[in-house]
Design a protein around this motif. Structure first.
Motif, short mmCIF file in Angstrom:
data_model
loop_
_atom_site.label_atom_id
_atom_site.label_comp_id
_atom_site.label_asym_id
_atom_site.label_seq_id
_atom_site.Cartn_x
_atom_site.Cartn_y
_atom_site.Cartn_z
N ILE A 1 -0.64 45.32 -14.40
CA ILE A 1 -0.60 46.52 -13.57
C ILE A 1 -2.03 46.83 -13.13
O ILE A 1 -2.96 46.74 -13.94
N CYS A 2 -2.19 47.18 -11.87
CA CYS A 2 -3.51 47.65 -11.43
C CYS A 2 -3.40 49.09 -10.97
O CYS A 2 -2.34 49.54 -10.53
N TYR B 1 1.07 44.49 -0.20
CA TYR B 1 0.47 43.63 -1.22
C TYR B 1 -1.04 43.79 -1.21
O TYR B 1 -1.67 43.74 -0.16
N GLY C 1 -0.21 49.05 -8.50
CA GLY C 1 0.36 47.77 -8.10
C GLY C 1 0.81 46.99 -9.33
O GLY C 1 0.29 47.20 -10.43
N PHE C 2 1.77 46.12 -9.12
CA PHE C 2 2.31 45.32 -10.22
C PHE C 2 1.98 43.85 -10.00
O PHE C 2 2.24 43.28 -8.93
N GLY C 3 1.40 43.21 -11.03
CA GLY C 3 1.00 41.81 -10.93
C GLY C 3 2.14 40.87 -11.28
O GLY C 3 3.12 41.26 -11.92
N CYS D 1 2.29 46.57 -4.41
CA CYS D 1 2.19 48.03 -4.42
C CYS D 1 3.47 48.60 -3.81
O CYS D 1 3.70 48.43 -2.61
N ALA E 1 -7.42 46.90 -14.09
CA ALA E 1 -6.22 46.08 -14.31
C ALA E 1 -5.86 46.17 -15.80
O ALA E 1 -6.72 45.99 -16.66
N PHE F 1 -1.38 42.00 -6.33
CA PHE F 1 -0.48 43.01 -6.87
C PHE F 1 0.48 43.51 -5.80
O PHE F 1 0.10 43.64 -4.63
#
Lengths: 425, 425
Positions: free
Chosen positions: A185-186, A273, A145-147, A409, A81, A407
């Motif tokens: 971001i992960c 997600y 993925g976006f947090g 995705c 992350a 996150f």
């Protein structure tokens, strides 16, 4: 570095001139299974997967959905992350373009950029760090993925935050460490060779220098879920097969119903997600519990993995089955029942890994399950499931959730597209 | 549990009734290389090793020397250091007997004790934790060592401490964490499947409950050394092949000269001294260094691994070779020269692993090399080598030693013998 669409090469066409370990290093974990051939077909992400013939072959980077979700679960994982440290939107978009180009190359078994570890100018830092030079693609997948924190006022994304990208509620017994939680971001890297997964994350971090910093990362050494009917169900550190009823890649109707997003912001349609939970398992306490107690808690036989009262791992759970003396075999508060019931038929796609991170300073191993799941809407799938487990599951006595992330995705990329393109356009 | 001598079974004869993943799970890292046959011979520890044909086969537990030293380096490692918490000598000896029986079973691919995970009394804790139930032996080796702290006044061993088992001196730039250093007893588990290595350490810790506690443990995901001429030299996280000139199992004369103890206390004859160093590598700084600078520091070409000025990895280092304009190619303070010279011909057997332990809380990966070496006398081998490196090696700018251990590894066991028998008799 170019982010133009790239053809995924056949495994044999990799990095001419540099020997691949697979050619003469039989001791490698990523050794191709001889006789099945080294030129196994490349599977497009999101397609119906072929049986896994060659654990060293590449997985296609582009497709309807991101790879690394329904891709048959690889054996190792490195999850990271990032915090975004730049405040410049254009800078971040440029990084996402650069990352996409590097990710596509690395998943094809190539170095992170043209020139790579040794072919660039000698008076400049190499464009690849080199530790995967001799290793095949090893089924590497990179999933972004976006947090929720990315959707604050820094990059003008506040209005684009999906409603489903909630801050996860606090569950009973949570003991979350902020240094193992959250992140803008992960990236989940999965591979059959840990050195390949670590190399990929390390090079993304390198490329992101000055724009992102590593918030936390987690290495997983053994997969705990089968995501394909071609895979046997592996065991977690309690010694049990868990997640037998996991969604499988071969059931696209169930995936469409439970995994892939069909509404909400347009940039997420076709996405999913991701929920990550670092679950410390108190294995020393578990190991002093009797077999019958362990099986009662899980609701399955430890050996076969069969639901209690059944014969085969894949037999359906019968909550009413009774044993000698008429005693119900499957307890109401067993893990198998709580994880599957009370959800109105909702299911999740599990993709977790065992971890061991040294010791806890109190004489015990710091080990457990890095739980990763994908679902269409965590509000109606992961959250009610975890609420039921955290309040009623007797297994919770042996678990401690120490890290958490949620996150969004996005869907897979068409030719020429880059990570986050639809979010930022 | 019995510690009577056990026959190491052929790989195919394992745990009848329980399916082995290798039979139908092609995605496993320990997959046998088809065509080479699943029934590869069992190699006796200390014998001349046969080429590694099957990474899932067992390695013999007993022999002249302990396995896991010259055994062709497996791909994964779990290393643990225990503090002994009992004050009772007989208790400790009983534990060492119990450990030996469990270790011998597990290295043969069996469960830690008769009955195992599911075959014992149902109202008692299982005699095996079960997470390796479906996995083959995967070349598991378990190597025991005794730390200097064991030779205090608790167990009457003070007079038996070998002179060579010194407290390692403090080296320049050491930044040792006591929670990652020392320990009364160490066990190094190496395997081609990390779940098998973790399972072994976890079961030894379980058996030792109330007598020992885990002081520290370290997971290594990728080997960095070849210990057999059948193996290619792997790369460290700087992207370089290092340890090319490592001692190899195929050179028993060199092993006799540099690894195996021939004098000192009788209980150590045939044994060796293990040095473990957890070396954090500042990979982010390294990655911003030019290729020419990196190669100058190491003294090797990054691609081929050849010494500078040579063509092949295994070419001899020529310290006098000059490049264009007469400039010496191999610097006096290069790693390749400092690690090999100034030692009067002394050499060590390296057996290290790459590690990644999450992040450091400052935006970087906590990654590096878990250096393990074996030598006959650390006072004349490891210590002067490390002193030269720590004072003069330019690579030290990118390294930080964060953990350290020094252990006396007794010789291998004859039939019926147990770990530490000669020390305690």
């Amino acid at each position: 570095m170019s982010d133009a669409p790239q053809q995924v090469p056949a495994p044999a066409a990799r990095r001419g001139g540099v020997s691949r370990r697979g050619l003469f290093g039989l001791a490698g974990a990523g050794v191709a299974v001889a006789g099945l051939g080294a030129a196994a077909g490349v599977m497009a992400a999101g397609e119906q997967p072929a049986p896994v013939a060659d654990t060293s072959a590449p997985v296609a980077f582009r497709g309807q959905h991101q790879a690394g979700i329904v891709t048959p679960a690889q054996d190792r994982m490195h999850f990271v992350a990032f915090d975004v440290t730049t405040r410049d939107r254009a800078d971040l978009v440029r990084l996402l373009r650069d990352w996409t180009a590097a990710a596509e190359r690395m998943t094809a078994g190539k170095e992170a950029a043209e020139g790579g570890a040794v072919g660039g100018p000698r008076d400049a830092p190499p464009a690849d760090t080199g530790e995967a030079l001799d290793l095949p693609a090893s089924a590497l997948t990179l999933t972004i993925g976006f947090g929720a924190s990315l959707f604050d006022d820094r990059f003008g994304l506040a209005a684009r935050r999906p409603e489903a990208l909630i801050d996860l509620p606090r569950f009973p017994h949570d003991d979350l460490d902020p240094r193992r939680s959250g992140g803008d971001i992960c990236v989940q890297a999965c591979s059959n060779d840990p050195q390949v997964a670590v190399h990929a994350i390390r090079n993304l971090a390198r490329i992101g220098f000055g724009k992102v910093s590593v918030r936390w990362s987690q290495l997983g050494f053994g997969r705990t879920s089968a995501t394909s009917t071609t895979q046997v169900t592996p065991r977690n550190l309690f010694g049990f097969k868990d997640g037998t009823n996991n969604l499988k890649a071969e059931d696209p109707a169930a995936l469409a119903q439970h995994v892939w997003v069909t509404e909400g912001p347009e940039w997420m349609v076709g996405g999913t997600y991701l929920v990550a939970r670092r679950i410390r398992m108190h294995i020393e306490i578990w190991d002093r519990t009797s077999l019958v107690e362990q099986e009662d808690i899980v609701g399955r036989a430890k050996g076969s993995g069969a639901p209690l009262g059944q014969r085969d791992e894949f037999d359906a759970v019968d909550p009413h089955v009774r044993g000698a003396g008429g005693v119900p075999l499957v307890a109401d508060d067993s893990h198998i029942r709580l994880a599957s019931e009370n959800l109105g038929g909702a299911r999740i796609l599990r993709r977790g890994y065992n971890f061991t991170d040294g010791s806890d300073g109190f004489g015990h191993l710091d080990a457990g399950l890095f739980f990763v799941c994908f679902n269409r809407d965590s509000r109606t799938q992961f959250v009610p499931m975890q609420r039921a487990l955290s309040t009623r599951d007797r297994m919770m006595e042996y678990l401690e959730h120490t890290g958490s992330g949620h996150f969004a995705c996005p869907p897979g990329l068409a030719d020429g597209g880059f990570w986050g393109e639809r979010l930022f356009s």
